[in-house]
Design a protein around this motif. Structure first.
Motif, PDB file in Angstrom:
ATOM      1  N   GLN A   1       0.861  -1.257   0.088  1.00 45.60           N
ATOM      2  CA  GLN A   1      -0.105  -0.192   0.005  1.00 45.60           C
ATOM      3  C   GLN A   1       0.956   1.197  -0.117  1.00 45.60           C
ATOM      4  O   GLN A   1       0.596   2.204  -0.602  1.00 45.60           O
ATOM      5  CB  GLN A   1      -1.010   0.135   1.292  1.00 45.60           C
ATOM      6  N   ARG A   2       2.115   1.271   0.752  1.00 44.01           N
ATOM      7  CA  ARG A   2       2.839   2.286   0.780  1.00 44.01           C
ATOM      8  C   ARG A   2       3.461   2.591  -0.545  1.00 44.01           C
ATOM      9  O   ARG A   2       3.649   3.716  -0.865  1.00 44.01           O
ATOM     10  CB  ARG A   2       3.673   2.301   1.940  1.00 44.01           C
ATOM     11  N   VAL A   3       3.902   1.473  -1.516  1.00 43.50           N
ATOM     12  CA  VAL A   3       4.691   1.573  -2.570  1.00 43.50           C
ATOM     13  C   VAL A   3       3.422   2.248  -3.468  1.00 43.50           C
ATOM     14  O   VAL A   3       4.135   3.077  -4.158  1.00 43.50           O
ATOM     15  CB  VAL A   3       4.983   0.144  -3.144  1.00 43.50           C
ATOM     16  N   LYS A   4       2.142   1.832  -3.326  1.00 45.04           N
ATOM     17  CA  LYS A   4       1.046   2.312  -4.368  1.00 45.04           C
ATOM     18  C   LYS A   4       1.163   3.814  -4.207  1.00 45.04           C
ATOM     19  O   LYS A   4       0.826   4.642  -5.043  1.00 45.04           O
ATOM     20  CB  LYS A   4      -0.077   1.639  -4.251  1.00 45.04           C
TER      21      LYS A   4
ATOM     22  N   SER B   1       3.364   5.488 -10.082  1.00 37.41           N
ATOM     23  CA  SER B   1       3.921   4.607 -10.975  1.00 37.41           C
ATOM     24  C   SER B   1       5.333   5.203 -11.458  1.00 37.41           C
ATOM     25  O   SER B   1       5.951   4.096 -12.198  1.00 37.41           O
ATOM     26  CB  SER B   1       3.095   4.518 -12.305  1.00 37.41           C
ATOM     27  N   GLU B   2       5.648   6.460 -11.535  1.00 39.86           N
ATOM     28  CA  GLU B   2       7.101   7.061 -11.853  1.00 39.86           C
ATOM     29  C   GLU B   2       7.981   6.318 -11.183  1.00 39.86           C
ATOM     30  O   GLU B   2       9.236   6.526 -11.586  1.00 39.86           O
ATOM     31  CB  GLU B   2       6.768   8.482 -12.290  1.00 39.86           C
ATOM     32  N   HIS B   3       7.659   5.805  -9.921  1.00 38.28           N
ATOM     33  CA  HIS B   3       8.917   5.210  -9.108  1.00 38.28           C
ATOM     34  C   HIS B   3       8.949   3.927  -9.075  1.00 38.28           C
ATOM     35  O   HIS B   3       9.575   3.112  -8.162  1.00 38.28           O
ATOM     36  CB  HIS B   3       8.999   5.895  -7.627  1.00 38.28           C
ATOM     37  N   SER B   4       8.143   3.025  -9.865  1.00 35.93           N
ATOM     38  CA  SER B   4       7.901   1.669  -9.516  1.00 35.93           C
ATOM     39  C   SER B   4       8.949   0.732  -9.730  1.00 35.93           C
ATOM     40  O   SER B   4       9.084   0.080  -8.845  1.00 35.93           O
ATOM     41  CB  SER B   4       6.816   1.261 -10.713  1.00 35.93           C
ATOM     42  N   SER B   5       9.860   0.948 -10.477  1.00 40.44           N
ATOM     43  CA  SER B   5      11.109   0.142 -10.858  1.00 40.44           C
ATOM     44  C   SER B   5      12.054   0.347  -9.575  1.00 40.44           C
ATOM     45  O   SER B   5      12.642  -0.794  -8.827  1.00 40.44           O
ATOM     46  CB  SER B   5      11.853   0.395 -11.968  1.00 40.44           C
TER      47      SER B   5
END
Length: 119
Positions: A38-41, A45-49
């Motif tokens: 949840q924190r990653v979301k 999306s610009e920081h997903s990798s």
């Protein structure tokens, strides 16, 4: 890092319950990783990798900390203090008194778990 210590202590507590301990432990770990997801979301999306790589690293560190805390629990106070020093104090130079207090706190908390489990 303090969260992983707390989670580990809860896991030790859960595993002391022979009936439902494994299910409680697994649920606890699952909730931890759901919270991470949840924190990653929230990062977007610009920081997903970058986030994916950091979550992988966090997972590896978490697993290593569980092993080192278990080893410390089953070994002497110096091994437990070493694990705490590596994870919580990031190999800095903590006041030895604080490290000793943490070891005593963990031993006392965990020993009460074992005493209750044996009844």
């Amino acid at each position: 890092m303090l969260t992983e210590l707390h989670v580990w202590m809860l896991m030790v507590r859960a595993m002391a319950d022979a009936d439902s301990g494994r299910a409680v432990r697994n649920s606890l770990v699952e909730a931890l990783w759901q919270d991470v997801a949840q924190r990653v979301k929230k990062l977007g999306s610009e920081h997903s990798s970058v986030a994916r790589q950091q979550v992988l690293e966090l997972s590896e560190q978490f697993q290593a900390s569980l092993v080192s805390y278990d080893e410390g629990l089953l070994s002497g106070d110096t091994v437990l203090a070493s694990a705490l020093w590596r994870r919580l104090f990031a190999m800095g130079y903590p006041d030895p008194y604080h490290l000793e207090c943490m070891v005593r706190y963990i031993r006392k908390s965990v020993s009460t778990v074992y005493l209750h489990a044996m009844k």
